[in-house]
Design an enzyme around this catalytic site. Sequence first.
Site, PDB file in Angstrom:
ATOM      1  N   LYS A  22      38.934 -85.534 104.701  1.00 38.77           N
ATOM      2  CA  LYS A  22      39.625 -85.568 103.410  1.00 38.77           C
ATOM      3  C   LYS A  22      40.878 -86.427 103.475  1.00 38.77           C
ATOM      4  O   LYS A  22      41.106 -87.286 102.614  1.00 38.77           O
ATOM      5  CB  LYS A  22      40.000 -84.150 102.983  1.00 38.77           C
ATOM      6  CG  LYS A  22      41.001 -84.067 101.819  1.00 38.77           C
ATOM      7  CD  LYS A  22      41.399 -82.619 101.542  1.00 38.77           C
ATOM      8  CE  LYS A  22      42.432 -82.541 100.415  1.00 38.77           C
ATOM      9  NZ  LYS A  22      43.781 -82.923 100.876  1.00 38.77           N
ATOM     10  N   ASN A  23      41.734 -86.194 104.470  1.00 42.34           N
ATOM     11  CA  ASN A  23      43.017 -86.896 104.511  1.00 42.34           C
ATOM     12  C   ASN A  23      42.846 -88.393 104.768  1.00 42.34           C
ATOM     13  O   ASN A  23      43.662 -89.195 104.311  1.00 42.34           O
ATOM     14  CB  ASN A  23      43.928 -86.261 105.570  1.00 42.34           C
ATOM     15  CG  ASN A  23      44.400 -84.881 105.158  1.00 42.34           C
ATOM     16  OD1 ASN A  23      44.386 -84.537 103.980  1.00 42.34           O
ATOM     17  ND2 ASN A  23      44.789 -84.065 106.125  1.00 42.34           N
ATOM     18  N   ARG A  97      47.671 -84.919  94.870  1.00 46.56           N
ATOM     19  CA  ARG A  97      48.722 -85.332  95.798  1.00 46.56           C
ATOM     20  C   ARG A  97      48.466 -86.740  96.346  1.00 46.56           C
ATOM     21  O   ARG A  97      49.388 -87.540  96.512  1.00 46.56           O
ATOM     22  CB  ARG A  97      48.790 -84.331  96.958  1.00 46.56           C
ATOM     23  CG  ARG A  97      49.863 -84.652  98.003  1.00 46.56           C
ATOM     24  CD  ARG A  97      51.233 -84.343  97.498  1.00 46.56           C
ATOM     25  NE  ARG A  97      52.277 -84.731  98.451  1.00 46.56           N
ATOM     26  CZ  ARG A  97      53.567 -84.625  98.220  1.00 46.56           C
ATOM     27  NH1 ARG A  97      53.984 -84.143  97.064  1.00 46.56           N
ATOM     28  NH2 ARG A  97      54.456 -84.989  99.113  1.00 46.56           N
ATOM     29  N   ASP A 121      48.966 -78.922  97.047  1.00 47.56           N
ATOM     30  CA  ASP A 121      49.259 -77.548  97.455  1.00 47.56           C
ATOM     31  C   ASP A 121      50.729 -77.202  97.259  1.00 47.56           C
ATOM     32  O   ASP A 121      51.609 -78.035  97.478  1.00 47.56           O
ATOM     33  CB  ASP A 121      48.912 -77.353  98.937  1.00 47.56           C
ATOM     34  CG  ASP A 121      47.415 -77.389  99.178  1.00 47.56           C
ATOM     35  OD1 ASP A 121      46.670 -77.004  98.271  1.00 47.56           O
ATOM     36  OD2 ASP A 121      47.003 -77.800 100.280  1.00 47.56           O
ATOM     37  N   ASP A 319      47.918 -78.408 109.406  1.00 51.28           N
ATOM     38  CA  ASP A 319      46.823 -77.928 108.564  1.00 51.28           C
ATOM     39  C   ASP A 319      45.954 -76.880 109.244  1.00 51.28           C
ATOM     40  O   ASP A 319      45.152 -76.223 108.575  1.00 51.28           O
ATOM     41  CB  ASP A 319      45.948 -79.106 108.127  1.00 51.28           C
ATOM     42  CG  ASP A 319      46.583 -79.923 107.011  1.00 51.28           C
ATOM     43  OD1 ASP A 319      47.564 -79.455 106.426  1.00 51.28           O
ATOM     44  OD2 ASP A 319      46.087 -81.037 106.732  1.00 51.28           O
ATOM     45  N   MET A 341      56.975 -77.433 109.382  1.00 49.69           N
ATOM     46  CA  MET A 341      57.044 -78.459 108.343  1.00 49.69           C
ATOM     47  C   MET A 341      57.160 -77.912 106.930  1.00 49.69           C
ATOM     48  O   MET A 341      57.821 -78.502 106.084  1.00 49.69           O
ATOM     49  CB  MET A 341      55.829 -79.381 108.454  1.00 49.69           C
ATOM     50  CG  MET A 341      55.796 -80.178 109.747  1.00 49.69           C
ATOM     51  SD  MET A 341      54.484 -81.421 109.743  1.00 49.69           S
ATOM     52  CE  MET A 341      54.617 -82.020 111.432  1.00 49.69           C
TER      53      MET A 341
END
EC number: 2.5.1.7
Length: 434
Positions: A22-23, A97, A121, A319, A341
């Site tokens: 996904k990223n 995002r 998110d 993640d 983070m």
Amino acid sequence: MAAFEVRGGQKLQGEIIPQGAKNEALQILCAVLLSPEPITISNVPNIRDVNKLIELLRDLGVKVGRVAPDTYVFQAEDVHIDYLDTPQFVAQARELRGSVMLLGPLLARYGRAQLPKPGGDKIGRRPLDTHFVGLEKLGAQLTLEGTDFYRLHVTGKLHGASMLLDEASVTGTANIVMAAVLAEGTTTIYNAACEPYLQQLCRMLVRMGAKIQGIGSNLLTIEGVESLGGTEHRMLPDMIEIGSFIGLAAMTGSEITIKDCQIPELGIIPDTFRKLGIKLEFRGDDIHIPAQEHYELATYLDGSILTVSDHTWPGFTPDLLSIILVVATQAKGTVLIHQKMFESRLFFVDKLIDMGAQIILCDPHRATVIGLDRQKQLHGITMSSPDIRAGVALLIAALSADGKSTILNVEQIDRGYQNIDERLNALGADIRRV
């Protein structure tokens, strides 16, 4: 609003293939705007965030052809730059995002870009300063309207610059790289992110004709070129899905083989799960997790309890901390989870506590998990998915729990995991979408 009804306690067994990352997909898809020539991308995950970005690109005028279930051809030959001024674009960009990475390509090729504050998110503060500071150093001028609408333009062309990023932001680095490849002169980026997905982006741009040195390090040197051509690109498997499946196998005491994992790209993820006592076998490029009745948390050499924390690559990805936390609830031993983070990412632990887990939320960034060693099984409850990763962590908890759980707001899970209910049911899970 969709929900999952989950009947836990089932042993899973079989093979599963991780989706495309996904990223990585969000970066790669934005990069198609840099060239007027066809770009073929394969292993594209069929998930909500990616599909929304593809729809946005199509509405911008990018020609999109789907030539296989996971393969698309994009051609940004005639981009409708005025679409940026429409309410439709604003609404689309707010939902996603990843839309922030449109800024660099649009600015480099068309001289202007604009964006509302993007969605994503709700896991804590996620400032965009690194993006804008870097683009400004390349010659862009930023105008902020109110507190949530950004306009960028450049007179003439972007120009190379030397910069030291205040944080090794993955999306920030990607944005700056995509702008710098078409800028005049040389750009150096210190403290650049070096995640495998960023490396993938850089290698794709090089195949398109970009000149980038230092790929895989935190110092990138980019010599701008006049134009970029087309290419073919295949995305990596999603490391977060791979980690999620490892955690699922451990929590449910199941035997699962994860296929085609690109193991060298996983960094310290496998070893971090091994610290939880989870056995992993590498079989070529597959990861086999044997069924384990018990797994015991490691300690440090002096006997102090283990701490698992997130860090920029090659450290442990944030993640997967939600998955680590859930898996630790049924381990033998105690672990401190330190989420550095994002200050809101651990707030889902109240649902796990309601299920019977023993967790002390020390502060917004730290939680201590006292493992139950399966002496007391979690029990099913009704809960809501607050974000993608916590949602899957709760799904894993529900699959290991006694009785029925209901997970609301599973659209959050769908944003990052492709047909997760169908794929896990094929392994023997009992998940019903309602």
